[in-house]
Design a protein around this motif. Structure first.
Motif, PDB file in Angstrom:
ATOM      1  N   UNK A  86       0.744  -1.170   0.081  1.00 34.59           N
ATOM      2  CA  UNK A  86      -0.046  -0.135   0.023  1.00 34.59           C
ATOM      3  C   UNK A  86       0.912   1.296  -0.075  1.00 34.59           C
ATOM      4  N   UNK A  87       0.461   2.459  -0.587  1.00 35.75           N
ATOM      5  CA  UNK A  87       1.244   3.676  -0.740  1.00 35.75           C
ATOM      6  C   UNK A  87       0.985   4.289   0.830  1.00 35.75           C
ATOM      7  N   UNK A  88      -0.226   4.344   1.444  1.00 37.55           N
ATOM      8  CA  UNK A  88      -0.530   4.865   2.568  1.00 37.55           C
ATOM      9  C   UNK A  88      -1.262   3.915   3.542  1.00 37.55           C
ATOM     10  N   UNK A  89      -0.752   3.965   4.841  1.00 37.57           N
ATOM     11  CA  UNK A  89      -1.394   3.352   5.874  1.00 37.57           C
ATOM     12  C   UNK A  89      -1.824   4.049   6.917  1.00 37.57           C
ATOM     13  N   UNK A  90      -3.344   4.238   7.430  1.00 39.85           N
ATOM     14  CA  UNK A  90      -3.759   4.952   8.465  1.00 39.85           C
ATOM     15  C   UNK A  90      -4.285   4.204   9.560  1.00 39.85           C
ATOM     16  N   UNK A  91      -3.916   4.134  10.723  1.00 41.51           N
ATOM     17  CA  UNK A  91      -4.308   3.437  11.690  1.00 41.51           C
ATOM     18  C   UNK A  91      -4.875   4.393  13.029  1.00 41.51           C
ATOM     19  N   UNK A  92      -6.200   4.131  13.274  1.00 39.94           N
ATOM     20  CA  UNK A  92      -6.598   5.211  14.288  1.00 39.94           C
ATOM     21  C   UNK A  92      -7.268   4.539  15.407  1.00 39.94           C
TER      22      UNK A  92
END
Length: 144
Positions: A129-135
């Motif tokens: 993946x180009x971006x990973x967001x973990x909230x």
């Protein structure tokens, strides 16, 4: 200029735990997860395809969450978004973070999802993946 995330090549996993056997309930979590799903799939906001936005409400075990995250991470070639809403617990000996599941018990941290395992599930496939967001939307981190 930064390119926006392509919803056709992105995936989201939204995990929400609002009702607990051994911890205080969080009724707002159910509404928050559903509201976030609606926002993410709204064409005027991000336009994520409905099938690319997986909601896991009240997961019965750690494996369900981790396996779903890994599967979605493998499918995403642009952005992977992982969201957890619920109680956060810390191990009193190590200060390690655990994410509470419906049957979690603060005296038995192994009944919760160890944050490190979630982090590894994301990192293991992050190269695709180009971006990973973990909230982490943990309401009231509690000591175990």
């Amino acid at each position: 200029m930064v390119a926006l995330a392509d919803p056709a090549r992105s995936e989201a996993v939204l995990v929400g735990v609002h009702d607990y056997v051994n911890l205080e309930g969080l009724p707002a979590v159910a509404r928050n997860v559903e509201g976030l799903r609606q926002v993410l799939t709204d064409p005027a906001v991000w336009g994520l395809p409905a099938e690319a936005c997986t909601v896991i409400s009240q997961p019965g075990d750690v494996g369900l969450v981790l396996d779903t995250v890994r599967e979605k991470a493998r499918r995403a070639s642009d952005t992977l978004l992982v969201y957890y809403a619920g109680h956060g617990l810390t191990d009193p000996h190590t200060d390690e973070l655990y994410l509470a599941l419906p049957h979690s018990d603060r005296e038995r941290e192994y009944t919760s999802l160890r944050y490190e395992y979630l982090r590894r599930a994301v990192l293991d496939v992050q190269a695709s993946t180009q971006r990973t967001v973990l909230i982490l939307d943990t309401t009231g981190i509690q000591r175990g």
